[in-house]
Design a protein around this motif. Structure first.
Motif, mmCIF file in Angstrom:
data_model
loop_
_atom_site.group_PDB
_atom_site.id
_atom_site.type_symbol
_atom_site.label_atom_id
_atom_site.label_comp_id
_atom_site.label_asym_id
_atom_site.label_seq_id
_atom_site.Cartn_x
_atom_site.Cartn_y
_atom_site.Cartn_z
ATOM 1 N N LEU A 163 0.832 -1.197 0.000
ATOM 2 C CA LEU A 163 0.000 0.000 0.000
ATOM 3 C C LEU A 163 0.869 1.251 0.000
ATOM 4 N N ALA A 164 0.400 2.262 -0.665
ATOM 5 C CA ALA A 164 1.135 3.519 -0.758
ATOM 6 C C ALA A 164 1.071 4.262 0.571
ATOM 7 N N ASN A 165 2.247 4.655 1.098
ATOM 8 C CA ASN A 165 2.340 5.474 2.311
ATOM 9 C C ASN A 165 1.448 4.915 3.423
ATOM 10 N N ILE A 286 -8.729 -5.883 -6.256
ATOM 11 C CA ILE A 286 -8.156 -5.413 -4.995
ATOM 12 C C ILE A 286 -8.058 -3.892 -4.994
ATOM 13 N N GLU A 287 -7.639 -3.321 -6.094
ATOM 14 C CA GLU A 287 -7.558 -1.854 -6.177
ATOM 15 C C GLU A 287 -8.921 -1.218 -5.916
ATOM 16 N N HIS A 295 -10.386 3.164 1.746
ATOM 17 C CA HIS A 295 -9.905 4.488 1.328
ATOM 18 C C HIS A 295 -8.376 4.475 1.217
ATOM 19 N N ALA A 296 -7.867 3.411 0.626
ATOM 20 C CA ALA A 296 -6.425 3.229 0.462
ATOM 21 C C ALA A 296 -6.128 2.912 -0.991
ATOM 22 N N ARG A 297 -4.841 2.939 -1.335
ATOM 23 C CA ARG A 297 -4.456 2.618 -2.706
ATOM 24 C C ARG A 297 -3.117 1.891 -2.710
#
Length: 393
Positions: A163-165, A286-287, A295-297
């Motif tokens: 996951l990003a950040n 999944i995306e 609320h994630a990417r």
């Protein structure tokens, strides 16, 4: 890894106001026992006893515990100041250390709700769970690889994502809903919500220079996020909340996608399948799930889809046909540390790295390199290349 200390205390954004449905702890209705608080204190001090806040707490330990117990049951407990500093390996990142008193409360909460919630997690959810460290994760992934390839006799592919950040982008509103669905006791739910929603940026001291802090990219800094986003890296509560947050992803992968071969360590996760087309389809699903539910990417630069035969880099080891090796960067860093660490810390540091390297099935060459670096520092190494000693060679 710690830079020059400063004693700056500053206030950033105001913390989020409690919503109308946030439970409150009413005096006389909490059930925090003093025995449980003492156990939380003992658990907390195992690895933090030498810290300044721990020593200060222990000067009047009994009185401080009784005061904390009174505040918890009266609903007047409030978290104290945190410390923010930067670690530089493997890359610069912010770490937030809560006051020792607050860490006791984190342990109190975890001891009460953690084990029973973790029992509902899938067996392939790893990290920050007793018995499910990096060795558990890599051995479990290797078993899945052997299963899907029929002991390396058939081709298959893997999809690796993260996951990003991750920690600074966790939506605390989502975690609040997850806690409300799991905790039925009002007092414990109120405490969990208070710990989750506490914004350490309102009261903290910097123990790294501004130059070092500025090495952390803005999009990876908790201080740059809105109040409802992000958990402070470094607290037991954050590790637990992060696992709870991604449990929804685990359940989605297992029960909706029906991915037989799936495993996650913190925010790094891997899926295996014979067909790359199936992995591509799962990636898209999944995306969409992450965006809608959490609320994630995903981090596109760290998404990998390729044949298993090329090797899978996971939790510091590389799984290849018939063997596992330690990641080259890890070995290089270990040798560099051995050549620069102060003599007083050499034995402990070297033995830690010997233990890490021994987890790989094929580690003799890497342990030989490490042993050579230790010998050059004037220390002896045992014949099995697994341990060094305090005295000179």
């Amino acid at each position: 890894m710690m830079a020059t200390r400063t004693t700056t205390t500053r206030t950033t954004r105001a913390g989020q106001s409690p919503s109308a449905d946030t439970p409150a702890v009413a005096a006389g209705h909490a059930d925090f026992s003093f025995e449980a608080l003492v156990q939380a204190y003992l658990d907390c001090r195992r690895n933090k006893r030498s810290s300044r806040s721990a020593l200060a707490f222990e000067l009047n330990m009994e009185r401080n515990l009784m005061q904390l117990h009174t505040e918890l049951n009266a609903g007047t407990y409030q978290p104290g100041a945190s410390i923010c500093f930067v670690v530089t390996h493997p890359k610069p990142r912010e770490v937030w250390a809560a006051d020792f008193r607050d860490r006791i409360v984190h342990h109190l909460l975890y001891n009460h709700i953690g084990p029973r919630i973790e029992r509902s997690f899938i067996a392939d959810s790893c990290a920050c769970i007793t018995g499910r460290g990096t060795l558990y994760a890599v051995e479990r992934l290797e078993a899945k690889v052997r299963s899907i390839t029929h002991n390396w006799s058939r081709p298959a592919h893997y999809l690796k994502c993260d996951l990003a950040n991750f920690f600074v982008s966790i939506d605390k509103h989502v975690v609040t809903q997850q806690l409300q669905a799991r905790i039925t006791e009002p007092a414990w739910l109120a405490l969990a919500t208070q710990i989750l929603m506490h914004d350490p940026r309102e009261n903290y001291r910097e123990h790294s220079t501004h130059r070092l802090l500025n090495r952390v990219p803005q999009h990876k800094r908790l201080t740059a996020q809105p109040a409802h986003l992000g958990l402070p890296i470094g607290n037991l509560s954050s590790q637990f909340f992060a696992n709870l947050y991604l449990n929804d992803l685990d359940q989605f992968a297992k029960h909706t996608l029906r991915a037989k071969h799936y495993i996650r360590y913190v925010d790094d996760f891997i899926l295996l399948h014979e067909l790359p087309q199936q992995l591509t389809a799962w990636h898209a699903q999944i995306e969409a799930f992450l965006a809608e539910r959490l609320h994630a990417r995903l981090n596109p630069s760290k998404t990998i889809l390729q044949p298993i035969s090329r090797g899978i880099d996971f939790v510091g080891q590389v799984i290849k046909p018939w063997h596992r090796t330690t990641r080259r960067k890890t070995v290089a860093h270990a040798i560099k540390r051995i050549t620069t660490v102060p003599p007083s810390a050499l034995r402990e540091t070297a033995n830690s790295y010997f233990g890490l390297l021994t987890q790989a099935t094929h580690s003799h060459t890497d342990r030989s390199k490490l042993a050579k670096a230790v010998l050059l520092r004037g220390r002896s190494v045992n014949a099995g290349l697994t341990k060094t000693y305090q005295g000179a060679a």
